[in-house]
Structure formats: C-alpha cells, structure tokens
Write a protein that holds these residues in place. Sequence first.
Motif, PDB file in Angstrom:
ATOM      1  N   LEU A  26       0.826  -1.201   0.000  1.00  0.00           N
ATOM      2  CA  LEU A  26       0.000   0.000   0.000  1.00  0.00           C
ATOM      3  C   LEU A  26       0.863   1.255   0.000  1.00  0.00           C
ATOM      4  CD1 LEU A  26      -3.092   0.784   0.218  1.00  0.00           C
ATOM      5  CD2 LEU A  26      -2.587   1.298   2.587  1.00  0.00           C
ATOM      6  N   ARG A  27       1.904   1.261   0.830  1.00  0.00           N
ATOM      7  CA  ARG A  27       2.798   2.421   0.866  1.00  0.00           C
ATOM      8  C   ARG A  27       3.477   2.634  -0.484  1.00  0.00           C
ATOM      9  NH1 ARG A  27       4.008   0.307   6.195  1.00  0.00           N
ATOM     10  NH2 ARG A  27       5.828  -0.775   5.355  1.00  0.00           N
ATOM     11  N   ALA A  28       3.891   1.541  -1.131  1.00  0.00           N
ATOM     12  CA  ALA A  28       4.573   1.646  -2.420  1.00  0.00           C
ATOM     13  C   ALA A  28       3.647   2.191  -3.500  1.00  0.00           C
ATOM     14  CB  ALA A  28       5.123   0.279  -2.837  1.00  0.00           C
ATOM     15  N   VAL A  29       2.396   1.692  -3.545  1.00  0.00           N
ATOM     16  CA  VAL A  29       1.441   2.145  -4.561  1.00  0.00           C
ATOM     17  C   VAL A  29       1.051   3.599  -4.312  1.00  0.00           C
ATOM     18  CG1 VAL A  29      -0.889   1.821  -5.474  1.00  0.00           C
ATOM     19  CG2 VAL A  29       0.569  -0.163  -5.051  1.00  0.00           C
ATOM     20  N   CYS A  30       0.789   3.957  -3.060  1.00  0.00           N
ATOM     21  CA  CYS A  30       0.426   5.337  -2.749  1.00  0.00           C
ATOM     22  C   CYS A  30       1.576   6.286  -3.073  1.00  0.00           C
ATOM     23  CB  CYS A  30       0.030   5.461  -1.282  1.00  0.00           C
ATOM     24  SG  CYS A  30      -1.568   4.723  -0.885  1.00  0.00           S
ATOM     25  N   SER A  31       2.800   5.873  -2.810  1.00  0.00           N
ATOM     26  CA  SER A  31       3.950   6.708  -3.150  1.00  0.00           C
ATOM     27  C   SER A  31       4.034   6.941  -4.648  1.00  0.00           C
ATOM     28  CB  SER A  31       5.243   6.050  -2.652  1.00  0.00           C
ATOM     29  OG  SER A  31       5.269   5.995  -1.239  1.00  0.00           O
ATOM     30  N   ARG A  32       3.656   5.934  -5.423  1.00  0.00           N
ATOM     31  CA  ARG A  32       3.733   6.033  -6.880  1.00  0.00           C
ATOM     32  C   ARG A  32       2.720   7.033  -7.437  1.00  0.00           C
ATOM     33  NH1 ARG A  32       2.432   0.692  -8.679  1.00  0.00           N
ATOM     34  NH2 ARG A  32       4.294   0.183  -7.479  1.00  0.00           N
ATOM     35  N   TYR A  33       1.536   7.099  -6.834  1.00  0.00           N
ATOM     36  CA  TYR A  33       0.463   7.920  -7.407  1.00  0.00           C
ATOM     37  C   TYR A  33       0.184   9.207  -6.644  1.00  0.00           C
ATOM     38  CZ  TYR A  33      -0.543   3.843 -10.286  1.00  0.00           C
ATOM     39  OH  TYR A  33      -0.433   2.803 -11.173  1.00  0.00           O
ATOM     40  N   ILE A  34       0.560   9.272  -5.369  1.00  0.00           N
ATOM     41  CA  ILE A  34       0.191  10.420  -4.537  1.00  0.00           C
ATOM     42  C   ILE A  34       1.388  11.276  -4.158  1.00  0.00           C
ATOM     43  CG2 ILE A  34      -0.939  11.126  -2.394  1.00  0.00           C
ATOM     44  CD1 ILE A  34      -2.368   8.383  -2.388  1.00  0.00           C
ATOM     45  N   TYR A  35       2.469  10.641  -3.723  1.00  0.00           N
ATOM     46  CA  TYR A  35       3.596  11.374  -3.158  1.00  0.00           C
ATOM     47  C   TYR A  35       4.287  12.260  -4.184  1.00  0.00           C
ATOM     48  CZ  TYR A  35       7.328  12.246   0.196  1.00  0.00           C
ATOM     49  OH  TYR A  35       8.189  12.852   1.084  1.00  0.00           O
ATOM     50  N   ASP A  36       4.399  13.544  -3.863  1.00  0.00           N
ATOM     51  CA  ASP A  36       5.074  14.530  -4.702  1.00  0.00           C
ATOM     52  C   ASP A  36       4.443  14.654  -6.091  1.00  0.00           C
ATOM     53  OD1 ASP A  36       6.880  16.557  -5.100  1.00  0.00           O
ATOM     54  OD2 ASP A  36       8.521  15.236  -5.727  1.00  0.00           O
ATOM     55  N   LYS A  37       3.129  14.524  -6.154  1.00  0.00           N
ATOM     56  CA  LYS A  37       2.395  14.696  -7.415  1.00  0.00           C
ATOM     57  C   LYS A  37       1.632  16.017  -7.393  1.00  0.00           C
ATOM     58  CE  LYS A  37       3.621  10.647  -8.871  1.00  0.00           C
ATOM     59  NZ  LYS A  37       4.641  10.529  -9.943  1.00  0.00           N
ATOM     60  N   CYS A  38       1.460  16.598  -8.566  1.00  0.00           N
ATOM     61  CA  CYS A  38       0.687  17.840  -8.690  1.00  0.00           C
ATOM     62  C   CYS A  38      -0.803  17.506  -8.647  1.00  0.00           C
ATOM     63  CB  CYS A  38       1.028  18.565  -9.991  1.00  0.00           C
ATOM     64  SG  CYS A  38       2.726  19.155 -10.087  1.00  0.00           S
TER      65      CYS A  38
END
Length: 474
Positions: free
Chosen positions: A435-447
């Motif tokens: 879950l952390r990996a997927v959320c990082s891919r789509y949410i973290y540091d995204k505009c």
Amino acid sequence: MAAAAAVFRAGNAFLRARRPTLFAAKRFQGSVSYAQTVANIPETQLSTLDNGVRVATEESDHPTCTVGVWIEVGSRYENEKNNGVSNFLEHVVLKGTKKHSQLEEEVESLGAHLSAYTSREQTAYYMKSLAKDLPKAMELLGDLIQSSSPSEAETERGRKLILQEMHEMESNLEEVVFDYLHATAFQGTPLGYTVVGPTENIKSLSHSNLAEFMNNHYKAPRMVVAAAGGIRHAEVVGLARKHFGGVPFKYKNDAIPVLAPCRFTGSQILVRDDALPLAHIAIAVEGVGASSPDVVPLSIASTLIGNWDRTYGGGVNQSSRLAQISVENKLGHSFQSFNTCYSDTGLWGIHLVCDGLNIEDMLHFAQGEWMRLCTSVTESEVTRAKNTLKTHLVAQLDGTTPTCADIGRQVLSYGRRISLAEWNAKIDAVDAQMLRAVCSRYIYDKCPAVAAVGPIEQLPDYNRIRSAMYWLRL
C-alpha cells in the motif's frame, strides 16, 4: 469503477446511492458466515449474440428481477459542440416509441420501475419488475433502444426538462465541485466535459443531432444486456436474441469511434461565493484505469481515509484518523474520500465540506493523512480498511437492481464480471508495504487538481497545496 468506480467509490447520481440479503435462499440463515455468503453467490453467466450483444445474468430465487442494457457511450464520446447529447438522448428515449406511446402507463400497470442514467463513459436503461414480467420488460427495453422515434414536440419537452434539471443541479454543490474538478484535471479533453453539457448546447441540439448520435454509437458490440433476480439465463438469452438481435453492428464507412487519451493536468479552478454557508473543496491526483492492478490498493487507501459527517455518532472513536482529527478540532462538516476509475485513467482524492475559516486546517490534516499513507501506514490500519472494503462490496450488491448494474458495468469494462471471491483475493494480497509503495507512486510529490466553491478566501495558494504533497525527511 466508471466501472470500477461503481465497485469502489464511496461517493455520479446512481453511483453514490446507498443500496434483504444477497440471496433469498439464505435469508433464514442468520448465522451464515461471510466466507459462506461469498462462496454461495451464483455464478454470472455470459453469452454473446450473433450481432455482438453480450448477455450476462445472475440467477436467484427472488420474486423480482432487474433487466437492463448498458451501452459504452457517454459524455467522453462527445465533442465541444455536441457535449450533452448523450444525456439529452437518454431523456428523449424514455419518452417512448410508436409501439409504446404510453410507456409510463404500461410500466406502471406492471407495478414496475423504469429508469436510466448517463455517465462519462456509459449509458444505461434498466427496469425492475416481477420475475414473471421479464418478457414484457425485455420487449420494452429492446423497442426503446431500436425504435425510439420521438417527435419534435417530445424533443422540445425533453429540452425543457433538462434545462430545469440543470438549474436544480446548481444547488447540489457536491455535483458542482466534482464537475469543476473534472474540468480542471482533464482540461482540454472530453473527460473535462460535464455529463449534462453547457446550456447553449442543450438549447441548440436538434432532433437530427440526437438521431445521428444514436445511429453512430448505439451498436451491438457496445451493448450488454444484464439481468439479475428470479430469471434463468437461457430464457434471458432467448428474449435478448428476439428483442436485441436486430441491433446493428456495422458502422457507417467503418468509422468506429475510438477514445482519445485524456491527459491529467495538475491545476485548480476556484469559484468564490461568500453568500454560500459552506466551502466545498475537492482535491485529487491522477488515479488509474479500471483494469489497472493498482485499483485495489488505491481503493483500500481511499477506504482507509474514509468518510465522515458531523451527524455521525462515535465522536473521537471513529476508525478514520482524519475523522478523529475533525471531531477533536471541530473542523469540518463532512469529508468523503473517492477513487473514481475510467477506462484508462481516474481521480483519487477527497471532497471536503467545511466553514470558510477551517479550510486551511482541513486541507493540512487531509494531506497529512495522504503522506502517512505513503510513508508510515500500519498493518493493523490496512487490515481494518480491507475488511471495511469487503463489507462495502457486499453491501453494494444488496438487491437485484445494484447487482444488475454491477454486472452491466463490469462486463463493459472488463469483458466479464469479476466475482466477489476474486475481488477478495486481490484485497487480501495487499499488505502495508504494498500500500505504501502504490500510494507513493500515485500520490507522493504529485501535482494535484483542486476545485473549490463557496467562501474560499482562506484557501491556501496552489503552490502551498502542492508543497504539502511531500514531506521533507532526513
């Protein structure tokens, strides 16, 4: 979805509606376990007619049934000049045909209910009736799809009705802010259009525009006839062959409509109105399409953020940390996390409703929870969200109409219906690390895309909102 949006989103009219037991045969067994219930769900049977119409059913012993036709067409298939034509056409089709000019009376005489809806990628017409009236329901739906020929007068009545509905929709700020969110997130693409279209289009669309659009898009390979309840698959297939076998499958000049990719743009659209009592803010990142394997982890993440309304009981004992924070600090009126999936893209985000002076704090805590999803969410939190999501999946299928809708949407989206057991297996495969990996891919540091309506003077500058999409860490 749209299709998976229907499965997962906790929040487009039909899709946000809240739904005796999955099976009447089990209603007397109060001690039946969740695993037994899932295992006993009847198999969804799927057949294809010669012209390409797919027929999908779920049989049970309900005394009622719901049958409908789901069509792969919506506002995403429109252009700037005819935006709104799908929804307009849906309203006009329900006016009846030459054979069934008194459609409402016929439906009411059966004690049945006929309805329809249009979304960005799908249009549906469905009817709930007694199981014994299935042949009549199928005949009515088949005639509507193939023989709808409204007069100019009926078209004008439909136009007036839509304009009236558009006026009423302006007071539904949840719908308004989600339309703005799509407009800014998918600006310059068909996904940025509203389903109902602009007023000037509704006033100018002609009877011939509707007929042309119907001829171009109401094709057999893009249709699914779905049925659930006290029906038998062989009977439904036979009736579908009789009433839908004549739906055309060829396109003029072989010009098959192909969806163009819709790019996501991190941006914002603000509509300040200090006369409104509450601010509505929707913030989202680009999500995934319905067929992406990441749809399940993102849905669990959305469930973990959850939804809350100040009328809920429980106070600080809510399972959602954001709900606890809202209660403790007396911040918002409500919030709702969402994961809206289209065929090739989506929106993952949250809708906040609060007083104008609490906007900054609500955004701060909401985005903080997003970052926690990416960095430090725990195994126990993920397990709780997984169980909640499983419960929601079962609850959404409580009745023949939501079951029929689930069948139609999924067959259009996936070519088949994914069983609850298969969804559960996908859910069980997700752990905190994934879950952390997927959320990082789509949410973290995204505009993100941001839409806000109401007294929003205190809404932070976009750059500040953007800067809260990551944490500075040593």
